[in-house]
Scaffold this active site. Structure first.
Site, PDB file in Angstrom:
ATOM      1  N   GLY A 148     -32.137 -10.931  81.490  1.00  0.00           N
ATOM      2  CA  GLY A 148     -31.163 -11.603  80.324  1.00  0.00           C
ATOM      3  C   GLY A 148     -32.424 -11.179  78.940  1.00  0.00           C
ATOM      4  CG  HIS A 149     -36.250 -13.579  79.601  1.00  0.00           C
ATOM      5  ND1 HIS A 149     -36.332 -13.734  81.341  1.00  0.00           N
ATOM      6  CD2 HIS A 149     -36.833 -14.685  79.284  1.00  0.00           C
ATOM      7  CE1 HIS A 149     -36.601 -15.488  81.488  1.00  0.00           C
ATOM      8  NE2 HIS A 149     -36.508 -16.071  80.086  1.00  0.00           N
ATOM      9  CD  GLN A 157     -39.624 -25.245  75.340  1.00  0.00           C
ATOM     10  OE1 GLN A 157     -39.944 -25.010  74.756  1.00  0.00           O
ATOM     11  NE2 GLN A 157     -38.114 -24.826  76.098  1.00  0.00           N
ATOM     12  N   GLY A 162     -31.796 -15.450  73.074  1.00  0.00           N
ATOM     13  CA  GLY A 162     -30.768 -15.613  73.300  1.00  0.00           C
ATOM     14  C   GLY A 162     -29.134 -16.990  73.266  1.00  0.00           C
ATOM     15  CB  SER A 206     -30.925 -19.226  84.451  1.00  0.00           C
ATOM     16  OG  SER A 206     -31.719 -20.974  83.423  1.00  0.00           O
ATOM     17  CB  SER A 207     -36.159 -18.751  84.702  1.00  0.00           C
ATOM     18  OG  SER A 207     -36.037 -17.931  83.171  1.00  0.00           O
ATOM     19  NE  ARG A 208     -34.575 -25.593  83.961  1.00  0.00           N
ATOM     20  CZ  ARG A 208     -35.059 -25.786  82.795  1.00  0.00           C
ATOM     21  NH1 ARG A 208     -34.308 -24.180  82.057  1.00  0.00           N
ATOM     22  NH2 ARG A 208     -35.809 -26.932  82.320  1.00  0.00           N
TER      23      ARG A 208
HETATM   24  P1  AMP Z   1     -36.241 -18.409  78.411  1.00  0.00           P
HETATM   25  O1  AMP Z   1     -38.033 -18.091  78.645  1.00  0.00           O
HETATM   26  O2  AMP Z   1     -35.270 -19.616  79.258  1.00  0.00           O
HETATM   27  O3  AMP Z   1     -37.256 -19.712  77.459  1.00  0.00           O
HETATM   28  O4  AMP Z   1     -35.893 -17.758  77.277  1.00  0.00           O
HETATM   29  C1  AMP Z   1     -36.433 -17.020  75.936  1.00  0.00           C
HETATM   30  C2  AMP Z   1     -34.950 -16.412  75.698  1.00  0.00           C
HETATM   31  O5  AMP Z   1     -34.430 -15.942  76.798  1.00  0.00           O
HETATM   32  C3  AMP Z   1     -34.483 -17.828  75.209  1.00  0.00           C
HETATM   33  O6  AMP Z   1     -34.024 -16.809  73.953  1.00  0.00           O
HETATM   34  C4  AMP Z   1     -33.188 -17.892  75.931  1.00  0.00           C
HETATM   35  O7  AMP Z   1     -32.214 -17.925  75.313  1.00  0.00           O
HETATM   36  C5  AMP Z   1     -32.925 -15.914  76.097  1.00  0.00           C
HETATM   37  N1  AMP Z   1     -32.588 -15.643  76.901  1.00  0.00           N
HETATM   38  C6  AMP Z   1     -32.414 -16.457  78.404  1.00  0.00           C
HETATM   39  N2  AMP Z   1     -31.852 -16.734  79.575  1.00  0.00           N
HETATM   40  C7  AMP Z   1     -30.888 -15.758  78.469  1.00  0.00           C
HETATM   41  C8  AMP Z   1     -29.363 -15.070  79.510  1.00  0.00           C
HETATM   42  N3  AMP Z   1     -28.688 -14.761  80.183  1.00  0.00           N
HETATM   43  N4  AMP Z   1     -29.083 -14.118  78.809  1.00  0.00           N
HETATM   44  C9  AMP Z   1     -29.707 -13.547  77.194  1.00  0.00           C
HETATM   45  N5  AMP Z   1     -30.183 -14.288  77.109  1.00  0.00           N
HETATM   46  C10 AMP Z   1     -31.300 -15.015  77.745  1.00  0.00           C
END
Ligand code: AMP
Length: 281
Positions: A36-37, A61, A147, A187-189
Site C-alpha cells: 500500500g505504501h 495521534q 491512501g 495495513s501495517s497492523r
Molecule cells: P500509515 O503508515 O498507516 O500511516 O500509512 C501511510 C500512508 O499509506 C497513508 O496515506 C495511508 O492511507 C496509506 N496506506 C496505508 N495502507 C494502504 C493501502 N492498503 N492502500 C493504499 N494506501 C495505503
C-alpha cells in the site's frame, strides 16, 4: 538513497533539490511498509522528479498507549523496500526532533473530525494535523500522497491543506486501496494478527463488497445492520462502527447515491483494530 534523521540534515538536502528546480513528491508514513505504501511511492515517482518518504510513528495521534506500544516497527526492512522502490530521501526523526516542545495547537475541522474515527479515537485527527502540518512546513512538497484506505484522513488532510496551509500550495493526491488476494486492505497492523485472526480479517472487505454491490435492495439502516451482523458472526470479529456516509461532508446519508457514498468500517479482530471502506459505484 539519503537517510536524514534531523530537520537540519533534511533541509540541507532539500535546499539542493529546490535549487535544481526539481519537483518534490512527499509520502508520509508510520513505517512497517507494505505494498500500500509502495503504491504511493510509485505514484509520486511517476509525477515528480524527486520522492521523499517520512517514517514517524506519531505519538500525538494515538489515543491508546497500548496501540502505540504495539505498533510494528522495522526500519531495516523498510530501508530495503524504499531503496528498491527508488525513494530519493527518507526522513526518520525521533519524537524529540518533531516535538521539541508540546504541540498545543487545536485544529477545527468543521465537524468532519467528529464522526467515525474521530468519534471513537478522541484527539486522533488533531494529532494527525499536528504532525502533517509540521512535515508539510519542513518538506514543502509540490504534491503529497495519501491512501484512500484512510478515507476520513484524506478528507482531514484536504481540509487542513486548504484552510490552514494554503500558502504552501501543495496538491494532495489520494491513491487507491491496495488489497491482499482475499480482499483484506493492506495495513501495517495486519502483521499483528494471529493465523486465525488473519483468516477472519478477509470477511470485513468481502462483506463490504457484497453489500456495496447489492445496496439498492436495502435501506441505509438495513444495510448497516446486515453488514454489522454478518461480520459479528465470526468469532474473532467485533464491529466498532459501520457508517454509510456522504463523500463530501462525511455525515451519515439518509439515501445512498452511487458515486457519492462510501461504506466505512472499523472492526476489532481479536485485539487488533482494522479499518476499511468501499465506495458505492
Ligand atoms: P500509515 O503508515 O498507516 O500511516 O500509512 C501511510 C500512508 O499509506 C497513508 O496515506 C495511508 O492511507 C496509506 N496506506 C496505508 N495502507 C494502504 C493501502 N492498503 N492502500 C493504499 N494506501 C495505503
Amino acid at each position: 538513497m539519503i537517510i536524514a534523521r534531523t530537520k537540519e540534515e533534511l533541509n540541507r538536502y532539500l535546499k539542493l533539490v529546490r535549487t535544481a528546480k526539481k519537483t518534490i513528491g512527499f509520502v508520509p508514513t508510520m513505517g512497517a511498509l507494505h505494498k500500500g505504501h509502495l503504491s504511493l511511492i510509485k505514484c509520486s515517482n511517476a509525477e515528480n522528479n524527486f520522492t521523499l518518504v517520512s517514517i514517524f510513528v506519531n505519538p500525538a495521534q494515538f489515543n491508546n498507549p497500548d496501540d502505540l506500544n504495539k505498533y510494528p516497527r522495522n526500519e531495516t526492512v523498510d530501508l530495503d523496500l524504499l531503496t528498491s522502490e527508488s525513494c530519493d530521501i527518507v526522513f526518520i526523526p525521533e519524537v524529540d526532533e518533531m516535538y521539541p516542545e508540546e504541540d498545543k495547537r487545536i485544529f477545527d475541522f468543521n465537524g468532519i473530525d467528529e464522526v467515525m474515527e474521530g468519534k471513537f479515537r478522541k484527539g486522533h485527527f488533531n494529532g494527525v494535523a499536528q504532525i502533517v502540518s509540521k512535515l508539510f512546513e519542513i518538506v514543502r512538497p509540490n504534491k503529497a500522497y495519501f491512501g484512500r484506505k484512510d478515507f476520513q484522513q484524506v478528507a482531514i488532510i484536504n481540509y487542513l491543506n486548504k484552510n490552514y496551509l494554503p500558502e504552501l500550495g501543495i496538491d494532495i493526491v489520494s491513491c487507491n486501496i491496495i488489497r491482499e488476494d482475499d480482499g483484506l486492505a493492506m495495513s501495517s497492523r495486519n502483521q499483528l494478527l494471529s493465523v486465525s485472526e488473519r483468516q477472519s480479517a478477509a470477511l470485513i472487505s468481502q462483506t463490504l463488497k457484497k453489500y456495496a454491490r447489492n445496496f439498492s435492495e436495502y435501506s441505509v439502516e438495513e444495510l448497516r445492520n446486515k453488514i454489522t451482523d454478518e461480520i459479528n458472526l465470526d468469532k474473532n470479529l467485533e464491529v466498532e462502527y459501520i457508517d454509510i456516509v456522504d463523500d463530501e461532508n462525511l455525515q451519515t446519508v439518509s439515501e445512498i447515491i452511487s458515486g457519492k457514498t462510501t461504506i466505512c468500517a472499523a472492526v476489532y479482530d481479536g485485539t487488533v483494530r482494522l479499518i476499511d471502506n468501499i465506495a458505492i459505484s
